[in-house]
Enzyme design. Structure first.
Site, PDB file in Angstrom:
ATOM      1  N   ASP A 254    -104.780   9.938 -37.220  1.00 11.07           N
ATOM      2  CA  ASP A 254    -105.901   9.133 -36.747  1.00 11.07           C
ATOM      3  C   ASP A 254    -105.775   7.673 -37.156  1.00 11.07           C
ATOM      4  OD1 ASP A 254    -106.382   9.533 -39.497  1.00 11.07           O
ATOM      5  OD2 ASP A 254    -107.854  11.097 -39.116  1.00 11.07           O
TER       6      ASP A 254
ATOM      7  N   ASN B  80    -118.048  17.368 -44.256  1.00  8.99           N
ATOM      8  CA  ASN B  80    -118.730  18.059 -43.161  1.00  8.99           C
ATOM      9  C   ASN B  80    -117.802  19.011 -42.420  1.00  8.99           C
ATOM     10  OD1 ASN B  80    -117.108  16.281 -41.792  1.00  8.99           O
ATOM     11  ND2 ASN B  80    -118.758  15.216 -40.724  1.00  8.99           N
TER      12      ASN B  80
ATOM     13  N   HIS C 178    -114.770  18.149 -41.181  1.00  9.17           N
ATOM     14  CA  HIS C 178    -113.893  17.548 -40.184  1.00  9.17           C
ATOM     15  C   HIS C 178    -112.441  17.597 -40.637  1.00  9.17           C
ATOM     16  CE1 HIS C 178    -114.537  13.362 -42.145  1.00  9.17           C
ATOM     17  NE2 HIS C 178    -113.261  13.648 -42.293  1.00  9.17           N
TER      18      HIS C 178
ATOM     19  N   GLU D 111    -115.230  15.473 -35.692  1.00  5.69           N
ATOM     20  CA  GLU D 111    -116.520  15.710 -36.318  1.00  5.69           C
ATOM     21  C   GLU D 111    -117.169  16.994 -35.777  1.00  5.69           C
ATOM     22  OE1 GLU D 111    -117.029  13.991 -38.806  1.00  5.69           O
ATOM     23  OE2 GLU D 111    -117.243  11.848 -38.492  1.00  5.69           O
TER      24      GLU D 111
END
Length: 242
Positions: A67, A136, A138, A143
């Site tokens: 990313d 979370n 990810h 996400e």
């Protein structure tokens, strides 16, 4: 799924580096899927040290990153291209032409996503994908949500993700609101996945990802569907596991 828990981060980092180096010894032209952030820094230090000692070469290898933030130039202090250059690429013998980090400053982000995906397809697959995990759940910057995009795409970053990364930027207002990320579908096509997590603050999400239901609301849980996943945890992140 193979889960290993280590008494020290040093041992964990050395093990992850040995797995990567072992792949390159058997397949020098392997494509490595690489991650950024604080989690892999120690692993990259070990790989650089192994290269300096003549224990591994990256001269024929390829590297593709998960990313990159949207809107950051490649020489921005917090760009992932700069991170990879400073923490790994400039310390080993990999040709820069064999490395690819998404260009978050591209004028046409859709075209850049397609080019990143094509670079992987041209090689056939990622041989080993290194991952961290967000609080979370990810992986990459995928996400949680009702659905996930399979291929490389632009994603809106959750506030919690931006807050977690604000320590690198000095203030949350400086953290980009979007990123380019390899999709979960692309990640799951890797022949082998190595996920690394440190710290008690990751214990709950690791347990949820590895033992809870497989759901897009916890993207890392989809790793349960992959046939070759190695999970490397320190005692704090893996304290729930017996």
């Amino acid at each position: 799924m193979n889960i290993r828990i280590f008494n020290s981060r040093e041992d964990l980092n050395a093990t992850a580096a040995a797995v990567i180096a072992g792949l390159l010894l058997t397949k020098p032209q392997a494509m490595l899927g690489l991650a950024t952030g604080s989690t892999p820094i120690g692993i990259y230090q070990h790989l650089a040290d192994m290269y300096r000692k003549g224990q591994v070469s990256f001269a024929r290898a390829f590297a593709v990153n998960l990313d990159e933030y949207v809107g950051l130039s490649q020489d921005h202090p917090q760009s992932y291209r700069r991170f990879m250059n400073e923490h790994l690429f400039q310390h080993i013998d990999i040709p820069i032409a064999h490395t690819r980090v998404p260009d978050g400053n591209a004028l046409d982000l859709a075209a850049e996503c397609a080019a990143h995906e094509q670079a992987i397809l041209d090689h056939g697959h990622v041989d080993l994908q290194l991952l961290g995990i967000g609080h979370n759940g990810h992986i990459g910057f995928n996400e949680p949500g009702r659905s996930l995009t399979g291929s490389t795409h632009v994603v809106d970053l959750e506030e919690r993700t931006r807050t977690a990364n604000a320590r690198f930027f000095g203030h949350i207002d400086a953290v980009p609101k979007q990123a380019i990320t390899m999709g979960v579908g692309t990640i799951l096509k890797a022949k082998q996945i190595v996920l690394v997590a440190f710290g008690a603050d990751k214990a709950d999400i690791i347990k949820q990802a590895l033992t809870g239901p497989v759901t897009t609301e916890c993207p890392a849980s989809l790793l349960q569907c992959h046939p070759n996943v190695l999970i490397l945890l320190d005692q704090e992140a893996g304290g729930w596991f017996n």
